[in-house]
Design a protein around this motif. Structure first.
Motif, PDB file in Angstrom:
ATOM      1  N   GLY A 182       0.810  -1.211   0.000  1.00  0.00           N
ATOM      2  CA  GLY A 182       0.000   0.000   0.000  1.00  0.00           C
ATOM      3  C   GLY A 182       0.844   1.261   0.000  1.00  0.00           C
ATOM      4  N   ALA A 183       1.956   1.244   0.789  1.00  0.00           N
ATOM      5  CA  ALA A 183       2.821   2.428   0.833  1.00  0.00           C
ATOM      6  C   ALA A 183       3.458   2.689  -0.528  1.00  0.00           C
ATOM      7  CB  ALA A 183       3.887   2.247   1.903  1.00  0.00           C
ATOM      8  N   VAL A 184       3.971   1.624  -1.154  1.00  0.00           N
ATOM      9  CA  VAL A 184       4.615   1.782  -2.458  1.00  0.00           C
ATOM     10  C   VAL A 184       3.583   2.182  -3.511  1.00  0.00           C
ATOM     11  CG1 VAL A 184       5.892   0.602  -4.279  1.00  0.00           C
ATOM     12  CG2 VAL A 184       6.467   0.184  -1.885  1.00  0.00           C
ATOM     13  N   SER A 185       2.445   1.490  -3.501  1.00  0.00           N
ATOM     14  CA  SER A 185       1.414   1.798  -4.490  1.00  0.00           C
ATOM     15  C   SER A 185       0.853   3.194  -4.282  1.00  0.00           C
ATOM     16  CB  SER A 185       0.280   0.765  -4.412  1.00  0.00           C
ATOM     17  OG  SER A 185       0.773  -0.552  -4.631  1.00  0.00           O
ATOM     18  N   GLY A 186       0.690   3.597  -3.008  1.00  0.00           N
ATOM     19  CA  GLY A 186       0.153   4.919  -2.725  1.00  0.00           C
ATOM     20  C   GLY A 186       1.068   6.033  -3.214  1.00  0.00           C
ATOM     21  N   THR A 187       2.361   5.928  -2.912  1.00  0.00           N
ATOM     22  CA  THR A 187       3.294   6.957  -3.378  1.00  0.00           C
ATOM     23  C   THR A 187       3.346   7.007  -4.899  1.00  0.00           C
ATOM     24  OG1 THR A 187       5.097   5.339  -3.134  1.00  0.00           O
ATOM     25  CG2 THR A 187       4.727   6.865  -1.319  1.00  0.00           C
ATOM     26  N   ALA A 221     -12.452  20.012 -11.805  1.00  0.00           N
ATOM     27  CA  ALA A 221     -13.128  18.725 -11.982  1.00  0.00           C
ATOM     28  C   ALA A 221     -12.128  17.616 -12.282  1.00  0.00           C
ATOM     29  CB  ALA A 221     -14.162  18.837 -13.109  1.00  0.00           C
ATOM     30  N   SER A 222     -11.122  17.902 -13.107  1.00  0.00           N
ATOM     31  CA  SER A 222     -10.110  16.882 -13.409  1.00  0.00           C
ATOM     32  C   SER A 222      -9.306  16.521 -12.174  1.00  0.00           C
ATOM     33  CB  SER A 222      -9.188  17.376 -14.525  1.00  0.00           C
ATOM     34  OG  SER A 222      -8.423  18.487 -14.090  1.00  0.00           O
ATOM     35  N   GLN A 223      -9.015  17.507 -11.309  1.00  0.00           N
ATOM     36  CA  GLN A 223      -8.300  17.204 -10.074  1.00  0.00           C
ATOM     37  C   GLN A 223      -9.100  16.260  -9.188  1.00  0.00           C
ATOM     38  OE1 GLN A 223      -7.523  21.008  -8.314  1.00  0.00           O
ATOM     39  NE2 GLN A 223      -5.772  21.472  -9.640  1.00  0.00           N
ATOM     40  N   ILE A 224     -10.393  16.537  -9.037  1.00  0.00           N
ATOM     41  CA  ILE A 224     -11.240  15.683  -8.197  1.00  0.00           C
ATOM     42  C   ILE A 224     -11.306  14.266  -8.762  1.00  0.00           C
ATOM     43  CG2 ILE A 224     -13.591  15.343  -7.360  1.00  0.00           C
ATOM     44  CD1 ILE A 224     -13.878  18.390  -7.295  1.00  0.00           C
ATOM     45  N   VAL A 225     -11.468  14.134 -10.080  1.00  0.00           N
ATOM     46  CA  VAL A 225     -11.576  12.811 -10.693  1.00  0.00           C
ATOM     47  C   VAL A 225     -10.268  12.032 -10.565  1.00  0.00           C
ATOM     48  CG1 VAL A 225     -11.879  11.606 -12.894  1.00  0.00           C
ATOM     49  CG2 VAL A 225     -13.397  13.493 -12.291  1.00  0.00           C
ATOM     50  N   ILE A 226      -9.133  12.691 -10.843  1.00  0.00           N
ATOM     51  CA  ILE A 226      -7.849  11.998 -10.841  1.00  0.00           C
ATOM     52  C   ILE A 226      -7.489  11.512  -9.444  1.00  0.00           C
ATOM     53  CG2 ILE A 226      -5.357  12.340 -11.140  1.00  0.00           C
ATOM     54  CD1 ILE A 226      -6.030  14.143 -13.530  1.00  0.00           C
ATOM     55  N   PHE A 227      -7.557  12.400  -8.453  1.00  0.00           N
ATOM     56  CA  PHE A 227      -7.145  12.000  -7.107  1.00  0.00           C
ATOM     57  C   PHE A 227      -8.194  11.120  -6.439  1.00  0.00           C
ATOM     58  CE2 PHE A 227      -4.403  15.730  -7.732  1.00  0.00           C
ATOM     59  CZ  PHE A 227      -3.188  15.166  -7.380  1.00  0.00           C
ATOM     60  N   GLY A 228      -9.472  11.293  -6.787  1.00  0.00           N
ATOM     61  CA  GLY A 228     -10.483  10.380  -6.272  1.00  0.00           C
ATOM     62  C   GLY A 228     -10.284   8.967  -6.797  1.00  0.00           C
ATOM     63  N   ALA A 229      -9.994   8.840  -8.096  1.00  0.00           N
ATOM     64  CA  ALA A 229      -9.731   7.516  -8.667  1.00  0.00           C
ATOM     65  C   ALA A 229      -8.473   6.906  -8.066  1.00  0.00           C
ATOM     66  CB  ALA A 229      -9.597   7.633 -10.186  1.00  0.00           C
ATOM     67  N   ALA A 230      -7.432   7.718  -7.837  1.00  0.00           N
ATOM     68  CA  ALA A 230      -6.206   7.199  -7.225  1.00  0.00           C
ATOM     69  C   ALA A 230      -6.472   6.684  -5.816  1.00  0.00           C
ATOM     70  CB  ALA A 230      -5.132   8.284  -7.205  1.00  0.00           C
ATOM     71  N   LEU A 233      -8.483   3.377  -6.032  1.00  0.00           N
ATOM     72  CA  LEU A 233      -7.618   2.302  -6.500  1.00  0.00           C
ATOM     73  C   LEU A 233      -6.658   1.855  -5.409  1.00  0.00           C
ATOM     74  CD1 LEU A 233      -6.784   0.529  -8.871  1.00  0.00           C
ATOM     75  CD2 LEU A 233      -5.261   2.353  -9.639  1.00  0.00           C
ATOM     76  N   LEU A 234      -6.162   2.786  -4.620  1.00  0.00           N
ATOM     77  CA  LEU A 234      -5.275   2.424  -3.512  1.00  0.00           C
ATOM     78  C   LEU A 234      -6.016   1.595  -2.473  1.00  0.00           C
ATOM     79  CD1 LEU A 234      -2.592   2.659  -2.023  1.00  0.00           C
ATOM     80  CD2 LEU A 234      -3.392   4.826  -1.077  1.00  0.00           C
ATOM     81  N   MET A 235      -7.254   1.969  -2.164  1.00  0.00           N
ATOM     82  CA  MET A 235      -8.039   1.175  -1.220  1.00  0.00           C
ATOM     83  C   MET A 235      -8.249  -0.241  -1.732  1.00  0.00           C
ATOM     84  SD  MET A 235      -8.632   3.160   1.361  1.00  0.00           S
ATOM     85  CE  MET A 235      -6.961   3.772   1.017  1.00  0.00           C
ATOM     86  N   ASP A 241     -12.211  -2.883   2.535  1.00  0.00           N
ATOM     87  CA  ASP A 241     -13.604  -2.933   2.100  1.00  0.00           C
ATOM     88  C   ASP A 241     -14.124  -1.507   1.921  1.00  0.00           C
ATOM     89  OD1 ASP A 241     -16.138  -3.575   1.483  1.00  0.00           O
ATOM     90  OD2 ASP A 241     -16.654  -4.518   3.394  1.00  0.00           O
ATOM     91  N   LEU A 242     -14.693  -1.236   0.744  1.00  0.00           N
ATOM     92  CA  LEU A 242     -15.162   0.118   0.456  1.00  0.00           C
ATOM     93  C   LEU A 242     -16.385   0.504   1.277  1.00  0.00           C
ATOM     94  CD1 LEU A 242     -14.695   0.342  -3.407  1.00  0.00           C
ATOM     95  CD2 LEU A 242     -13.206   1.173  -1.601  1.00  0.00           C
TER      96      LEU A 242
END
Length: 443
Positions: A182-187, A221-230, A233-235, A241-242
């Motif tokens: 998670g740490a590696v994937s998150g960074t 809007a692009s900032q919200i979509v990009i970091f929300g998807a990241a 995906l990290l979770m 569990d979402l």
């Protein structure tokens, strides 16, 4: 040996296994044949790469001055040419491994060589291809250790040991392997999100056919979509569990409703400003409290005003919605100003309007057509002189620095001096009466 720690005993056991494996390779004809195949694969890969790499480099190299998506893709592929030799060697070694396993029934030596070529490719990738300091650091301290574990076939064992270590955080339990992953994937994900955000922001800003407010809204809007998807995906990578995220989102909503009202209000106000487009980056505004400046940046929480003296003022977005704001950039293209002056009572004031209007109209920034032509008007008969003012129009926003008025006043001064018109200054006449009964001084 019995009194030694467990880790020392395991290390000695691995060393003995390695020694037995090395002796088996040195004394086995099959192992020598595999060594020979490794050497042949390496020499063949070197020869092929030396002939193919210049041709590929010439094919992928874009012409000078070319831009666009295809050119960027060609430059991107050109970066990976140093990997050609180890990848060719890896592929040829894979073919040799299949042959040796059919002939001798084993291929441990050539499999080790194949992994060695993969480690060499990872080393070239980190040392020659990665230029970003963060990615190079990640490759040096994460990719290379994983590649070395893979080289000695210890990656599976390391995964098992790390997966067996449990870390409890409240009611949620993680394995050490999941935390590291998670740490590696998150960074990596959030670096990729930041890079994607900068690329999308540059692309949106280049779309000059869009209104500035629309571009700012698209960027947010692009900032919200990009970091929300990241984040999602990290979770998923960490195995969380979402539904727990849904509970967290509900708690966050309650927190916003109770304790973060101003932040929520500023965020919603920022979205409204971007949607309406009445106030955007580049506008010169005057707030209800007298603060004025040019909007240089709009964030989700506030707008940044730059004053004429270079100071930056952070103004919450809510102030643009709940208070009165004068937007000179959105009010119109032309603005009217007034310059006052006085002439002496000895002047023929009937000639003043014509000469002053002509002089002011000659100023470069002043409009001189039709109803926007300068108008000189008599204002009052003052104590020291006759007061006039000239009204003029210019293209542009509010004259906050006074540059228009300065040019106009210079032109008025020059034309009055050229026509011999005196500009008065305050004068006082003092009458002195001697005291009664005082003798006159002797001659």
């Amino acid at each position: 040996m019995d009194g030694q720690p467990e880790i020392i005993g395991q290390a000695i056991g691995f060393a003995m296994q390695g020694w037995d494996l090395a002796k088996g390779w040195l004394l086995s004809p099959a192992a020598w044949s595999q060594f020979a195949l490794l050497v042949v694969a390496w020499l063949l890969a070197v020869a092929i790469s030396r002939r193919v790499r210049p041709a590929l480099s010439h094919l992928l190299m874009p012409a000078a001055g070319q831009e666009g998506m295809i050119t960027s893709t060609r430059r991107f592929l050109l970066m990976f040419l140093p990997l050609l030799m180890p990848i060719l060697a890896y592929g040829l070694t894979g073919v040799g491994e299949g042959v040796t396993r059919q002939i001798f029934g084993s291929g441990d030596v050539i499999a080790f060589g194949k992994r060695l070529f993969l480690v060499l490719a990872a080393r070239i990738f980190v040392g020659e291809i990665l230029t970003d300091p963060f990615l190079r650091m990640l490759g040096r301290y994460v990719l290379m250790p994983v590649a070395l574990l893979y080289l000695f076939d210890l990656l599976g064992l390391a995964n098992e040991r790390l997966a067996a270590i449990s870390v409890d955080l409240g009611n949620i339990s993680f394995s050490a392997l999941a935390l590291i992953r998670g740490a590696v994937s998150g960074t990596l994900l959030f670096w990729l999100g930041r890079w994607s955000n900068s690329q999308s922001e540059d692309f949106i800003k280049r779309q000059q056919e869009l209104r500035p407010a629309t571009r700012e809204l698209a960027i947010k809007a692009s900032q919200i979509v990009i970091f929300g998807a990241a984040f999602l995906l990290l979770m998923s990578i960490m195995g969380i569990d979402l539904t727990a995220i849904a509970v967290l989102g509900g708690a966050l909503g309650v927190g916003i409703g109770l304790g973060l009202q101003q932040i929520a209000a500023n965020f919603v106000s920022g979205v409204i400003l971007l949607l309406e487009g009445q106030t955007t980056v580049g506008d010169f505004v005057v707030l209800d409290n007298g603060e004025e400046g040019t909007i240089v940046k709009m964030t989700a929480r506030a707008a940044i005003l730059e004053t004429v003296d270079g100071r930056w003022i952070v103004v919450p977005n809510e102030d643009f919605i709940t208070s009165r704001v004068v937007n000179y950039s959105d009010a119109g293209k032309r603005h009217r100003y007034e310059a006052a002056f006085s002439v002496s009572y000895d002047t023929d004031i009937n000639t003043i309007p014509a000469i002053v209007e002509t002089a002011v109209a000659a100023v470069a920034a002043v409009l001189s057509n039709g109803k926007f032509a300068p108008e000189c008007e008599l204002k009052a008969f003052g104590e020291s002189g006759v007061d006039f003012s000239v009204e003029y129009w210019v293209e542009g926003i509010e004259d906050v620095t006074g540059k228009y008025q300065s040019d106009v006043l210079f032109s008025i001064w020059n034309v009055l001096r050229a026509h011999g018109v005196e500009m008065p200054y305050p004068q006082r006449v003092v009458h002195h009466r001697g005291l009664a009964g005082t003798a006159a001084p002797a001659a």
